[in-house]
Design an enzyme around this catalytic site. Structure first.
Site, short mmCIF file in Angstrom:
data_model
loop_
_atom_site.label_atom_id
_atom_site.label_comp_id
_atom_site.label_asym_id
_atom_site.label_seq_id
_atom_site.Cartn_x
_atom_site.Cartn_y
_atom_site.Cartn_z
N ALA A 74 0.84 -1.20 0.00
CA ALA A 74 0.00 0.00 0.00
C ALA A 74 0.87 1.25 0.00
CB ALA A 74 -0.90 0.00 1.24
N GLN A 76 1.27 5.50 -2.11
CA GLN A 76 1.00 6.38 -3.24
C GLN A 76 2.02 5.97 -4.30
OE1 GLN A 76 1.21 8.44 -5.98
NE2 GLN A 76 2.58 9.77 -4.84
N SER A 118 11.71 1.20 -4.62
CA SER A 118 11.58 1.53 -6.04
C SER A 118 12.92 1.99 -6.61
CB SER A 118 10.57 2.68 -6.18
OG SER A 118 10.73 3.35 -7.40
N GLU A 120 13.27 4.48 -8.13
CA GLU A 120 13.31 5.94 -7.96
C GLU A 120 14.17 6.36 -6.77
OE1 GLU A 120 12.05 8.35 -9.93
OE2 GLU A 120 11.38 6.87 -11.39
N TYR A 142 8.33 11.15 -4.30
CA TYR A 142 8.07 9.70 -4.33
C TYR A 142 9.34 8.92 -4.01
CZ TYR A 142 7.07 5.07 -6.24
OH TYR A 142 6.92 3.72 -6.39
P1 GDP Z 1 7.29 6.19 -14.23
O1 GDP Z 1 8.56 5.52 -14.62
O2 GDP Z 1 6.83 5.78 -12.88
O3 GDP Z 1 7.33 7.67 -14.39
O4 GDP Z 1 6.17 5.57 -15.22
P2 GDP Z 1 5.37 6.18 -16.46
O5 GDP Z 1 4.73 5.01 -17.14
O6 GDP Z 1 4.46 7.29 -16.04
O7 GDP Z 1 6.49 6.83 -17.40
C1 GDP Z 1 7.49 6.05 -17.99
C2 GDP Z 1 8.28 6.88 -18.99
O8 GDP Z 1 7.45 7.16 -20.12
C3 GDP Z 1 8.73 8.25 -18.47
O9 GDP Z 1 10.09 8.42 -18.80
C4 GDP Z 1 7.89 9.26 -19.24
O10 GDP Z 1 8.61 10.46 -19.52
C5 GDP Z 1 7.63 8.50 -20.53
N1 GDP Z 1 6.43 8.98 -21.23
C6 GDP Z 1 6.39 9.41 -22.50
N2 GDP Z 1 5.14 9.78 -22.84
C7 GDP Z 1 4.37 9.60 -21.74
C8 GDP Z 1 2.98 9.80 -21.48
O11 GDP Z 1 2.21 10.25 -22.32
N3 GDP Z 1 2.54 9.48 -20.22
C9 GDP Z 1 3.38 8.96 -19.25
N4 GDP Z 1 2.89 8.65 -18.04
N5 GDP Z 1 4.71 8.77 -19.48
C10 GDP Z 1 5.19 9.08 -20.71
#
Ligand code: GDP
Length: 319
Positions: A74, A76, A118, A120, A142
């Site tokens: 659980a 965010q 993560s 991150e 995060y």
């Molecule tokens: P994150 O790794 O937790 O940020 O997971 P996301 O799925 O949100 O993003 C993964 C990667 O996809 C990041 O590097 C974003 O910059 C890239 N990305 C490119 N286009 C998009 C978009 O339209 N939406 C999101 N969410 N990510 C995008």
């Protein structure tokens, strides 16, 4: 019979983990944000609803379940949302982990605990791939909240002797991913356009690189960490860098289309590309836990596209 408590059981990882544990004969208890039984997990026994930061309530949930294993999922879960509400992220993700560990220490000190950290936590690392020795230097609320949880796992393990394992998890995806993540956004978009939606699909940076694995593989690593004789931190990753562009290419090809005809870059979704990509080295998980991935990148994209129904947020789940 082994008893496991899974916090956040209604999420993507909770779904796969609950099924894995059930198939292994484990009695699965869970907590959910709204206190309601997830309709697709009828076999999970619901622990009393517990606000993540309420120690007494979380203690009660642990006491009722009486777990041998606790999987703390659980949280965010989005980097982007953590910038919109950093305080809620600190509360749910960082303090929520402290609350859970205290509840376990008081009510079930012999339980084995898994915490979901993560990639991150590495922020903008200087080298790639990263492993368990890479410096923890988060650059988002995060990442900072997950780093706090990771440091707390180490503290409880080393100072208090609790069995606390932490997974440094890289992106892991499935048809259960919410549609604002880029994987689901693309697989849903490709299916919708193939079904007649005029499109286009608006995305951000197509050159962004991630290490995308299958959530069903990731949860097997979680279970293996608690089956192992010694608690530790493990990077869980495929080790393979792929771009958003490759994802588009595979997803649209799966429905017989060329992504270049249907994808446009929209500045609103654009994020800068990290100078050093977040790619994980899971050598430790492979050699010490015997863990291996079963679904590669192309197969992951294919199974996600195939599970899209063309409408709604809840696609059919393969297998
Ligand atoms: P994150 O790794 O937790 O940020 O997971 P996301 O799925 O949100 O993003 C993964 C990667 O996809 C990041 O590097 C974003 O910059 C890239 N990305 C490119 N286009 C998009 C978009 O339209 N939406 C999101 N969410 N990510 C995008």
């Amino acid at each position: 019979m082994t008893v496991a408590l899974v916090t956040g059981v209604a999420g993507q990882d909770g779904f796969y983990l609950a099924h894995l544990l059930r198939d292994r004969g484990v009695e699965v208890w869970g907590t959910t944000r709204d206190g309601r039984q997830p309709p697709d997990l009828p076999f999970v026994r619901l622990a009393p609803p517990a606000e993540l930061r309420d120690v007494a309530a979380v203690r009660a949930a642990v006491a009722v379940a009486g777990p041998d294993q606790v999987y703390h999922l659980a949280a965010q879960t989005s980097v982007a949302r953590s910038w919109q509400d950093p305080l809620a992220t600190a509360g749910d993700t960082a303090l929520g982990t402290a609350t859970l560990l205290e509840a376990v220490r008081q009510e079930a000190p012999a339980a084995r605990v898994f915490l979901a950290a993560s990639s991150e936590v590495f922020g903008e690392p200087e080298s790639s791939p990263q492993d368990e020795t890479t410096p923890i230097r988060p650059v988002s609320p995060y990442g900072a909240a997950k780093a706090y949880g990771l440091h707390l796992a180490r503290s409880y393990r080393e100072r208090l002797g609790l069995f606390v394992a932490a997974g440094i998890l890289y992106n892991h995806e499935s048809p259960r991913r919410p549609p604002d993540y880029v994987t689901r956004k693309i697989t849903r978009g490709a299916r919708a356009i193939a079904d007649g939606d005029p499109g286009p699909l608006r995305l951000g940076n197509l050159d962004a690189i991630r290490d995308w694995g299958f959530a069903g593989d990731t949860v097997r690593a979680m279970a293996a960490m608690l089956d192992h004789d010694r608690p530790s931190d493990f990077v869980v990753a495929t080790g393979e860098p792929h771009t958003v562009r490759e994802l588009c290419d595979l997803a649209f090809a799966r429905v017989g289309l060329d992504y270049r005809d249907h994808v446009v870059v929209e500045p609103a979704f654009w994020r800068p590309v990290e100078p050093v990509p977040l790619v994980g080295d899971a050598t430790n998980a492979r050699s010490r836990l015997g863990w291996a991935t079963s679904v590669d990148f192309a197969a992951l994209v294919a199974l996600m596209v195939d599970a899209e129904s063309g409408s709604g947020d809840r696609p059919a789940i393969p297998g």
